[in-house]
Write a protein that holds these residues in place. Sequence first.
Motif, short mmCIF file in Angstrom:
data_model
loop_
_atom_site.label_atom_id
_atom_site.label_comp_id
_atom_site.label_asym_id
_atom_site.label_seq_id
_atom_site.Cartn_x
_atom_site.Cartn_y
_atom_site.Cartn_z
N ARG A 224 0.96 -1.29 0.01
CA ARG A 224 0.10 0.03 -0.10
C ARG A 224 0.82 1.23 0.02
O ARG A 224 1.96 1.13 0.75
CB ARG A 224 -0.77 -0.05 1.46
CG ARG A 224 -1.86 1.30 1.53
CD ARG A 224 -2.97 0.97 2.38
NE ARG A 224 -2.33 0.88 3.80
CZ ARG A 224 -2.30 1.86 4.58
NH1 ARG A 224 -2.58 3.07 4.46
NH2 ARG A 224 -1.53 1.62 5.62
N ASN B 1 -2.26 -0.88 -5.48
CA ASN B 1 -1.28 -1.67 -4.88
C ASN B 1 0.27 -1.76 -5.65
O ASN B 1 -0.04 -2.44 -6.69
CB ASN B 1 -1.89 -2.69 -4.32
CG ASN B 1 -1.00 -3.49 -3.18
OD1 ASN B 1 0.09 -4.05 -3.45
ND2 ASN B 1 -1.52 -3.36 -1.95
N ARG C 161 2.62 -3.89 -4.73
CA ARG C 161 3.10 -5.17 -4.16
C ARG C 161 3.89 -5.88 -5.14
O ARG C 161 4.80 -6.62 -5.06
CB ARG C 161 2.13 -5.87 -3.24
CG ARG C 161 2.67 -7.31 -3.01
CD ARG C 161 1.80 -8.04 -2.05
NE ARG C 161 0.53 -8.00 -2.85
CZ ARG C 161 -0.84 -8.46 -2.25
NH1 ARG C 161 -0.90 -8.68 -0.98
NH2 ARG C 161 -1.98 -8.53 -2.94
#
Length: 205
Positions: A77, A91, A93
């Motif tokens: 995040r 996001n 990630r």
Amino acid sequence: MRKKIFKSMCLTALLTILLSSLLITVVYYGDFESRMKSEVRAETDYIKSAVELSGAGYLSGLPDSQNRVTLIDETGRVLYDSYADPSTMENHRDRPEVQKAQTGGAGEDTRMSDTLSKQTFYYAVKLADGQVLRVASTTDTVLAAILGLLPWILGAALLVAAVTSVFSSFLTRKIVEPINRLDLEHPADCLLYTSPSPRDKRQSR
């Protein structure tokens, strides 16, 4: 023959200026890109030290910069971004540089724009608390750099073509003129240069 020699000299000059210009552009761009990446890595390390010392609040006081600074938590995040509202960002990630930073401490990646005219270099480092700090710099691609210099390259090529045309015409005339004077029916009378014999040298003294 005269036309062939003239065309060959002009073509050689044009190819030389075009290839030289492209080579200089590529070499210059490679040096520029290398320095840009070094500066991004140095800036990232500097901001990392400041954030670990002063906390994430340090980022809000960063001076305006062309480079984009992003802070990402362990889940991907976005907590802070110098260009956009973090709440509207997806996001991170799965971003390659973020994944490399989380597993190896640091990571980098270069991504092209859809038009291939821009590329963005990302460098990310893992902070002591597990968050990831990323700095990104966007520059022209080598293709865009070449296209941007193309008018100058063509201008130089035209200038060289004009100068070469004058010199080629002069040199071609000098080369072809002795050949045109050859009398193929009496080749013995067409010797352009005869080296004096030793006997002639002695008589001339």
